[in-house]
Write an enzyme that holds these catalytic residues in place. Structure first.
Site, short mmCIF file in Angstrom:
data_model
loop_
_atom_site.label_atom_id
_atom_site.label_comp_id
_atom_site.label_asym_id
_atom_site.label_seq_id
_atom_site.Cartn_x
_atom_site.Cartn_y
_atom_site.Cartn_z
N ASP A 1 -10.27 14.23 5.11
CA ASP A 1 -9.40 14.65 4.43
C ASP A 1 -9.47 16.28 4.07
O ASP A 1 -8.82 17.27 3.21
CB ASP A 1 -9.13 14.11 2.96
CG ASP A 1 -7.91 13.36 2.65
OD1 ASP A 1 -7.26 13.54 2.62
OD2 ASP A 1 -9.23 11.72 2.03
N GLN B 1 -8.54 6.61 0.21
CA GLN B 1 -7.50 7.41 -0.96
C GLN B 1 -7.77 7.54 -2.26
O GLN B 1 -8.73 6.59 -3.19
CB GLN B 1 -6.71 5.71 -0.72
CG GLN B 1 -4.79 5.37 -1.33
CD GLN B 1 -4.28 6.65 -0.18
OE1 GLN B 1 -4.43 7.26 0.54
NE2 GLN B 1 -3.35 7.20 -1.19
N LYS C 1 0.49 4.88 6.65
CA LYS C 1 -1.34 5.58 7.39
C LYS C 1 -1.35 5.05 9.13
O LYS C 1 -1.57 5.19 9.46
CB LYS C 1 -2.27 6.11 6.92
CG LYS C 1 -1.86 7.30 5.91
CD LYS C 1 -2.82 7.26 4.95
CE LYS C 1 -2.81 8.52 3.66
NZ LYS C 1 -3.47 7.61 2.75
#
Ligand code: GUN
Length: 300
Positions: A121, A98, A54
């Protein structure tokens, strides 16, 4: 084998190109550099790989990349403090914590502390609710990438029967909402669905997101259907040598590809689209924060 292969790796590269083009324009015309912050708690090896990828792809697209790596025993107050600091930071437009988090941390509380407009997200309850209500929201990356590929392949999804196998908050449920928004007729099936195989055989579009290696076989698939395989499963591969593994999807590729009209391979299908869509969501979040028009080609 007769199915068309939907090449997620190539598609993701085109999404990243669009992202880089929008980023360059935002910097040039508005002095606005989109920024993505990733928070990693602990040392889970798979998560470390994701986070590294990422960071690399964020920087390659011209965006600012911020990483917060915290020890596994980080307490909740410390993590909440970092999220609040990122919420208040005007150079950060997207925040990703995460998952999975270590067990002593309350994931729901932490995710719902992220400012909804920075929740790239799409896991915050406000974004979940807005997606369900058909309002502008941040959309979870894996379903977003899957729908982009479906729309690219089919054009219009009106009238298509879609069966999503799996009811997770990360993939199954938002995928069904996106399919509904695209005028398909979704069914969410799962491990307790009666006659799962017959339900799947009715589908013009199958999205498999159960996390069970090669569970869906060719005899489950209606001839000509489109198969989107979200699964990423590591299974032993003794044929490659002792202790070796290989990555397979939730669908048995050879048998499904022999019946389907189109299929995403694993690896190289949905996987590469997830990070590309994370970058896309960050650009979208940055544009919205500055009151700019929605960047073209990055949403569905
Ligand atoms: N862990 C594995 N995939 C994801 C993802 O898409 N988002 C977050 N936050 N954690 C993950």
């Amino acid at each position: 084998m007769s199915a068309d292969i939907i090449d997620g790796k190539a598609f993701a590269a085109t999404v990243r190109e669009k992202v880089a083009m929008h980023v360059a324009r935002m910097v040039e015309e508005h002095n606005l550099k989109p920024g993505l912050a990733v928070v990693l708690v602990g040392e889970d090896p798979a998560s470390q790989v994701y986070v590294r990828n990422k960071g690399k792809q964020t920087a390659e697209s011209g965006m600012a990349s911020f990483e917060h790596k915290l020890p596994a025993d980080t307490d909740e107050a410390t993590l909440l403090g970092i999220v609040e600091q990122l919420n208040a930071d005007p150079s950060v437009h997207g925040i990703l914590v995460q998952l999975p988090l270590p067990k002593h941390l309350n994931s729901d509380l932490i995710i719902n502390t992220i400012a909804p407009e920075k929740d790239v997200d799409g896991f915050h309850v406000v974004n979940v609710g807005r997606l369900g209500a058909g309002l502008k929201s941040m959309v979870p990356c894996t379903p977003l990438g899957s729908l982009m590929m479906l729309k690219d392949y089919h054009g219009d999804l009106s009238g298509k029967n879609a069966v999503v196998i799996g009811r997770s908050n990360i993939v199954g449920k938002p995928m069904a909402q996106l399919l509904l928004g695209a005028n398909a007729t979704p069914t969410i099936a799962h491990s307790r669905t009666a006659n799962l195989q017959e339900v799947v055989r009715e589908a013009d579009i199958v999205v498999a997101a159960v996390g069970r290696p090669e569970m869906v076989t060719g005899d489950w698939i209606k001839p000509g259907a489109t198969v989107i395989d979200v699964g990423i499963n590591r299974i032993p591969a003794p044929e490659k040598g002792e202790g070796k593994h290989r990555i397979v999807g939730d669908c048995h590729y050879e048998s499904c590809a022999a019946v389907a009209g189109a299929i995403t391979p694993v690896p190289g299908g949905v996987g590469p689209m997830t990070i590309a869509c994370l970058l896309a969501n960050t650009v979208t979040a940055a544009a919205r924060s500055a009151g700019l028009p929605e960047p073209e080609g990055l949403t569905v």
